[in-house]
Scaffold this active site. Structure first.
Site, PDB file in Angstrom:
ATOM      1  N   HIS A   1      -5.828  -7.159   4.589  1.00 13.13           N
ATOM      2  CA  HIS A   1      -5.494  -6.934   3.175  1.00 13.13           C
ATOM      3  C   HIS A   1      -4.346  -7.775   2.624  1.00 13.13           C
ATOM      4  O   HIS A   1      -4.297  -8.033   1.431  1.00 13.13           O
ATOM      5  CB  HIS A   1      -5.292  -5.437   2.880  1.00 13.13           C
ATOM      6  CG  HIS A   1      -3.918  -4.923   3.192  1.00 13.13           C
ATOM      7  ND1 HIS A   1      -3.598  -4.344   4.385  1.00 13.13           N
ATOM      8  CD2 HIS A   1      -2.774  -4.904   2.453  1.00 13.13           C
ATOM      9  CE1 HIS A   1      -2.323  -3.977   4.378  1.00 13.13           C
ATOM     10  NE2 HIS A   1      -1.795  -4.317   3.210  1.00 13.13           N
TER      11      HIS A   1
ATOM     12  N   GLU B   1      -2.668 -12.665   0.009  1.00 11.94           N
ATOM     13  CA  GLU B   1      -1.402 -12.548  -0.713  1.00 11.94           C
ATOM     14  C   GLU B   1      -0.253 -13.270   0.004  1.00 11.94           C
ATOM     15  O   GLU B   1       0.526 -13.961  -0.619  1.00 11.94           O
ATOM     16  CB  GLU B   1      -1.090 -11.051  -0.881  1.00 11.94           C
ATOM     17  CG  GLU B   1       0.186 -10.735  -1.629  1.00 11.94           C
ATOM     18  CD  GLU B   1       0.062 -10.899  -3.128  1.00 11.94           C
ATOM     19  OE1 GLU B   1      -1.051 -11.208  -3.600  1.00 11.94           O
ATOM     20  OE2 GLU B   1       1.079 -10.738  -3.827  1.00 11.94           O
ATOM     21  N   ASP B   2      -0.188 -13.125   1.323  1.00 17.48           N
ATOM     22  CA  ASP B   2       1.006 -13.566   2.050  1.00 17.48           C
ATOM     23  C   ASP B   2       0.824 -14.763   2.977  1.00 17.48           C
ATOM     24  O   ASP B   2       1.782 -15.200   3.607  1.00 17.48           O
ATOM     25  CB  ASP B   2       1.563 -12.396   2.903  1.00 17.48           C
ATOM     26  CG  ASP B   2       2.048 -11.249   2.028  1.00 17.48           C
ATOM     27  OD1 ASP B   2       2.306 -11.495   0.837  1.00 17.48           O
ATOM     28  OD2 ASP B   2       2.160 -10.127   2.546  1.00 17.48           O
TER      29      ASP B   2
ATOM     30  N   HIS C   1       1.847  -3.532  10.152  1.00 24.34           N
ATOM     31  CA  HIS C   1       1.544  -2.873   8.872  1.00 24.34           C
ATOM     32  C   HIS C   1       0.044  -2.795   8.578  1.00 24.34           C
ATOM     33  O   HIS C   1      -0.496  -1.693   8.400  1.00 24.34           O
ATOM     34  CB  HIS C   1       2.325  -3.566   7.745  1.00 24.34           C
ATOM     35  CG  HIS C   1       1.834  -3.251   6.376  1.00 24.34           C
ATOM     36  ND1 HIS C   1       1.938  -1.982   5.833  1.00 24.34           N
ATOM     37  CD2 HIS C   1       1.226  -4.017   5.438  1.00 24.34           C
ATOM     38  CE1 HIS C   1       1.407  -2.000   4.621  1.00 24.34           C
ATOM     39  NE2 HIS C   1       0.970  -3.218   4.347  1.00 24.34           N
TER      40      HIS C   1
ATOM     41  N   ASP D   1      -2.381   1.417   1.959  1.00 22.25           N
ATOM     42  CA  ASP D   1      -1.328   0.397   2.034  1.00 22.25           C
ATOM     43  C   ASP D   1      -0.023   0.983   1.495  1.00 22.25           C
ATOM     44  O   ASP D   1       1.034   0.902   2.118  1.00 22.25           O
ATOM     45  CB  ASP D   1      -1.786  -0.819   1.207  1.00 22.25           C
ATOM     46  CG  ASP D   1      -0.713  -1.879   1.068  1.00 22.25           C
ATOM     47  OD1 ASP D   1      -0.006  -2.148   2.054  1.00 22.25           O
ATOM     48  OD2 ASP D   1      -0.592  -2.450  -0.043  1.00 22.25           O
TER      49      ASP D   1
ATOM     50  N   ASP E   1       7.354  34.243  -1.356  1.00 28.13           N
ATOM     51  CA  ASP E   1       6.719  35.548  -1.189  1.00 28.13           C
ATOM     52  C   ASP E   1       5.235  35.549  -1.521  1.00 28.13           C
ATOM     53  O   ASP E   1       4.579  36.573  -1.417  1.00 28.13           O
ATOM     54  CB  ASP E   1       7.432  36.608  -2.049  1.00 28.13           C
ATOM     55  CG  ASP E   1       8.650  37.171  -1.320  1.00 28.13           C
ATOM     56  OD1 ASP E   1       8.761  36.917  -0.098  1.00 28.13           O
ATOM     57  OD2 ASP E   1       9.468  37.837  -1.964  1.00 28.13           O
TER      58      ASP E   1
HETATM   59 MN    MN Z   1       0.292  -4.263   2.481  1.00 28.04          MN
END
Ligand code: MN
Length: 704
Positions: free
Chosen positions: A72, A76-77, A48, A139, A260
């Site tokens: 990124h 966060e993770d 990702h 993202d 058209d």
């Molecule tokens: Mn992400």
């Protein structure tokens, strides 16, 4: 590492080796951090961030942005923190990654809130660096592309959120290619059936018009060749399903009508060629005059540039032609991102490019001053992106939009007037801050209250919202009223005690009768009136001495009010007659102005006879002391030193001159009007006698 190969290939096209190696290092770092994590599709998680970096690489974003894109989701993770990223890479990268994480955390509660322009502005304003937004958009685009494996409700929620928040942002930033892809993906998720039906309809309609389209394209190409125009690219602009769907719904157009109308793009090498192409196509088909737009000379707000013209094609079919340069075409697709690249492009002299480069230069300069620069940054980005507002959060995550320059006090009043009335201290992002601190977008503001805390007049100097201003004013006014009540009550208690009464011993019934007579709803109103000097405490106190039952004769039975025995009395001496101790006096009440003491002989008092209810009998205290103003009128011969003699005489009699006017009546005489301060009638008589003895004085009288 095969996963990195595609990105490496892309990056080598525009970055130098060191930068590519730095990005490779980021890849290894992120792959390690996300080790063991998987996407829903079953792919390793690192796929990702790599895809996000790929999207940005295709737009030729700078190396720091690509590094940040790969990292990124790390804050966060994974357990990795901002400091580690700063140490491993750079502060700039750490700030970008941190910005993206914060944006990811920014939650909205309702769809209405997500749709609110405020929310989007807030998101934009929150990002100190616009690259944060660009990474976030990439993202989101990759997430939208890979929704496949999710349950339908979740897909729909994400699609709606994208429509409400990210599509308008992409639009504002001029990132057309992103916007279109977002819309197509959203449409497919939200209305799968309509999407398929329309897709099929458009496919058939295209088939039917294939011949005509080919004919026009060939005619355009031949025309350009004939006019010796340098090699250029001609293509029919693709119609997107979502925009067709929107046109059908909003403009009530049929699919046939939409299909058209043709749009062709002609992309050339220079601005000069653009205008030559315009001339050439106007020779090929007849132009519709009012449909010509020159966005090269007058670029759109988001920087879009092109020439637009509409021609009557074969069989009278309208054909829109958009003519632009390669750079303008990139701008049309990528908007703000294109500006980025202009910074690195050399040798362009077109004013729009120079302007764009200037704009970018300012942007980058401001970014050097990273911390808390969002507001300046925003102000400088003159692309109508950011308003004159700041967006801050309550501790519960609710967004409040406030005008620029707003302070925690404005914030408190914006939430509730009670919060404003009792705010004692503020915390901004959990740190104590002065109540006058200017707020910045993205901050979390907390207000500490205390029941005894209250607004102070100094707040009026820094608040910027009308709500705070009026809240503070209202409180201060109320507070003055409260003080007046306390003071008024005290004055009345004192006045009562001087005549041997106690407030607590006064029967309620008697109090009620008196309130009614004086026209007050309750005792608080009476206290307020006394406290503000509108009513005299001794006067009210005297009334308790009477028997209210016999109120028809109340006035006549009133004991005279003793003037001078109570220092706190808020009364005025009338300017017209200027009574002094020894004069017979009377008090006259006037609504809102308290009591005025007049001489009984004053012509005004005589005039007021019929309003005798306003008269309060009064007498001077026997031991009264002090200075009282009185007017004296003197006529003198015009003789050198006359004024000095008068002034001297008055001074010798131990009186002060407060005011003096001299009028020359004729060649021989002058009139002097004096206001002097005396202690009583005896004192005045003494002064007048001495003045009369002066040879220069011809006439003398008290009064004006
Ligand atoms: Mn992400």
């Amino acid at each position: 590492m095969p996963l990195f190969t595609e990105l490496r290939h892309e990056l080598e096209g525009y970055l130098d080796n060191d930068q590519v190696e730095q990005i490779y290092k980021a890849y290894l770092f992120a792959a390690n951090a996300h080790q063991g994590q998987q996407r829903r599709s079953g792919d390793p998680y690192i796929v990702h961030p790599l895809a996000v970096a790929q999207l940005l690489g295709e737009m030729r974003m700078d190396a720091q942005t690509i590094v940040a894109a790969i990292l990124h989701d790390v804050i966060e993770d994974t357990p990795t923190d901002k400091a580690t990223i700063a140490k491993e890479f750079s502060n700039e990268v750490a700030e970008l990654v941190d910005g993206v994480s914060k944006l990811t955390q920014a939650q909205f509660k309702t769809r209405a809130e997500a749709q609110a322009e405020n929310f989007r502005k807030m998101l934009l304003a929150m990002a100190k660096d616009i690259r944060v937004i660009i990474i976030k958009l990439a993202d989101r685009l990759h997430n939208m592309r890979t929704l496949g494996a999710m349950p339908p409700e979740k897909k729909q929620r994400i699609a709606l959120e994208t429509l409400d928040i990210y599509v308008p942002i992409a639009s504002r930033l001029g990132m057309y290619a992103f916007r279109v892809e977002f819309e197509e993906l959203i449409f497919a998720v939200l209305y799968p059936f309509r999407y398929r039906v329309l897709q099929e309809g458009v496919r058939k309609a295209k088939q039917a018009r294939k011949h005509m389209m080919g004919q026009i394209e060939t005619a355009l190409k031949e025309c350009l060749e004939k006019h010796l125009i340098p090699p250029s690219v001609v293509w029919a602009r693709k119609k997107h399903l979502y925009s067709i769907y929107k046109d059908m719904r909003e403009k009530h157009l049929s699919l046939t009508e939409i299909m058209d109308s043709y749009t062709f793009c002609i992309v050339v090498d220079s601005v000069d060629t653009c205008y030559r192409v315009l001339g050439a196509v106007h020779n090929l088909y007849i132009p519709i005059p009012e449909r010509f737009r020159d966005f090269i000379a007058l670029p759109k707000g988001n920087g879009y540039q092109a020439l637009h013209t509409t021609l009557f094609g074969p069989e009278g079919m309208p054909i829109e032609i958009q003519i632009r340069t390669v750079d303008m075409d990139r701008m049309a697709d990528n908007g703000v991102v294109t500006h980025w690249r202009f910074n690195y492009a050399e040798g362009t002299h077109n004013p729009a490019h120079l302007q764009a480069r200037e704009w970018l230069k300012r942007l980058l300069d401001i970014q050097q001053v990273t911390v808390n620069s969002s507001l300046d940054f925003i102000e400088d980005v003159k692309i109508d992106l950011f308003p004159e507002e700041v967006y801050v959060f309550t501790p519960l995550g609710e967004i409040k939009a406030l005008p620029k320059g707003a302070t925690p006090v404005d914030f408190a009043y914006a939430i509730h007037s009670d919060l404003g009335d009792h705010c004692k201290a503020a915390r901004i992002d959990r740190r104590p801050a002065a109540l006058s601190t200017m707020l910045a977008s993205g901050q979390v503001v907390e207000i500490d209250t205390e029941p005894s805390a209250h607004p102070n007049p100094g707040w009026l100097e820094f608040v910027v919202t009308g709500k705070a201003r009026s809240g503070i004013r209202h409180f201060l006014k109320e507070q003055r009223r409260d003080e007046a009540i306390t003071l008024g009550k005290q004055l009345l208690i004192n006045a009562l005690s001087t005549i041997g009464l106690s407030f607590n011993e006064i029967p309620t019934a008697q109090l009620k009768i008196l309130l009614k007579q004086l026209d007050y709803k309750n005792s608080k109103e009476l206290f307020t009136a006394i406290g503000l000097g509108d009513q005299l405490a001794p006067f009210v106190a005297q009334r308790f001495l009477q028997h209210p039952q016999a109120n028809e004769t109340l006035e006549s039975k009133l004991e005279p009010l003793v003037i001078g025995s109570n220092e706190n009395l808020l009364l005025t001496y009338a300017d017209c007659c200027r009574p002094i101790p020894g004069d017979a006096i009377v008090g006259v009440t006037k609504a809102g102005q308290g009591l005025t003491i007049h001489a009984t002989q004053c012509p005004r008092v005589v005039k007021l006879r019929k309003h005798s209810e306003r008269f309060v009998p009064a007498k001077w205290d026997k031991n009264i002391q002090g200075n009282f103003k009185v007017d004296v009128r003197i006529e003198v011969y015009n003789k050198y030193g006359a004024l000095a003699q008068i002034a001297n005489t008055i001074a010798q009699a131990k009186a002060n001159i407060d005011n003096m006017n001299v009028f020359e009546r004729d060649k021989q005489c002058s009139v002097i009007r004096l206001t002097i301060s005396v202690s009583n009638r005896v004192h005045l008589a003494h002064i007048l006698r001495r003045l009369r003895n002066l040879k220069i004085v011809t006439r003398l009288a008290r009064g004006k």
